[in-house]
Design an enzyme around this catalytic site. Sequence first.
Site, mmCIF file in Angstrom:
data_model
loop_
_atom_site.group_PDB
_atom_site.id
_atom_site.type_symbol
_atom_site.label_atom_id
_atom_site.label_comp_id
_atom_site.label_asym_id
_atom_site.label_seq_id
_atom_site.Cartn_x
_atom_site.Cartn_y
_atom_site.Cartn_z
ATOM 1 N N HIS A 62 17.807 27.866 34.386
ATOM 2 C CA HIS A 62 18.009 28.228 35.790
ATOM 3 C C HIS A 62 19.000 27.236 36.406
ATOM 4 C CE1 HIS A 62 14.733 31.195 35.950
ATOM 5 N NE2 HIS A 62 14.164 30.406 35.042
ATOM 6 N N HIS A 232 9.685 32.875 27.257
ATOM 7 C CA HIS A 232 8.665 31.811 27.341
ATOM 8 C C HIS A 232 7.246 32.248 26.965
ATOM 9 C CE1 HIS A 232 8.433 33.819 31.205
ATOM 10 N NE2 HIS A 232 9.376 33.094 31.765
ATOM 11 N N ASP A 305 13.628 26.724 29.591
ATOM 12 C CA ASP A 305 13.260 27.283 30.896
ATOM 13 C C ASP A 305 13.451 26.216 31.980
ATOM 14 O OD1 ASP A 305 12.459 28.968 32.902
ATOM 15 O OD2 ASP A 305 10.334 28.992 32.346
#
Length: 425
Positions: A62, A232, A305
Amino acid sequence: MLVIANANILNEAGELQLADLWIENGQINKIVPAGSEPAGTAEVCDVQGKFVSAGFIDMHVHLREPGFEHKETIATGTRSAAKGGFTTIACMPNTRPVLGTPETIRSIYDKAETEGIVKVLPYASITVNELGRELTDFAALKEAGAIGFTDDGVGVQNAQVMKDAMSLAKELDMPVIAHCEDDSLVKGRAVTEGEFARKHGLKGIPNESEAIHVGRDILLAEATGVHYHVCHVSTEQSIRLIRQAKQLGIRVTAEVCPHHLLLSDEDIPGMDSNWKMNPPLRSPRDVAACIEGLEDGTIDILVTDHAPHSEEEKAKGMELAPFGIVGLETAFPLLYTRFVATGKWTLSFLIRRMTTDPANVFGLAAGRLEPGAPADITVIDLEAEQEVNPEEFLSKGRNTPFTGWKLKGWPVMTLVDGRIVWSKS
């Protein structure tokens, strides 16, 4: 011409050997035994026996830009990636605006070209504004450079919408990457349904919230023939379903994060939101299943992640703070220290799951240390030991549960297309 001299690299047998890597025009030109060919006029970078790998690939990051630049930017996120040894990262579309139009996809490439220092590959959203209702223009998004479709951050709740998305993606030979979460089982909850939740009187997130979507989507992937990739993975039930799907020949791949291999809900020290992530930390049984799944190939790749948030947001406490931890700068040392240095995994296994395997899963021209490959390279000091100190992160995010952990195996230099983009010295 650049020569990376005295590099310890893995040979085909998975053994370390000293070699010199000759780099020209952004590619690995040749790899020869150390000192066997004079460098001549070439520039020499002597790494003095440190371990050298193909640059790591992280297919779940992200970067927060556009819209949440107080959390992270393409500039800071790519520097964080380089410090962690990553040379290629894939960014998720849950930004503002959502990466759901050709213009937003092209803007990521443009910004990464001018402000980033590693390769950035954007995903596009499955649905408009990730609202789960109307599909985005998949064909136009593919043409703009999207590498796959995902509504990461939220699960696609409507099965017909997901099936339509898979059918369209199959026609375009593109993957669908799924955040698996049934909203009816997770709203208003912060941690998994387990020991920590019971101790603190919290309503927990059950394992079924993830596994229900995994099972549904596997059936839809079987019906459509799409390449379906599970984000994930965190539960034993999900891993069991993925294993069965692979045995049946369904085209499904999956990823797991370091924190789901290293921590369970029983490790959470208190109501500290640096331990709050989505999926949440699960039970020790789930941790064991994730490790086994990665080892036996049910889970294909490792990802971070990486999910930075501001200190103000994380200060709201376990129940109100946003989900997510940062991971780019600690991933390799965490996994190396816990699994390779202890003899549970070989170094070759860990490197493969972070380089060639993600490249193979997503069809990338990266992840290989061989002549003709891009000179995306990571240099690592396997013996260097230091504590995790968030104040030293290049990411804007400081939200990690690993503060103070003593780890070995820290990257010391990263090259992209033969250029040094980050160096510890």
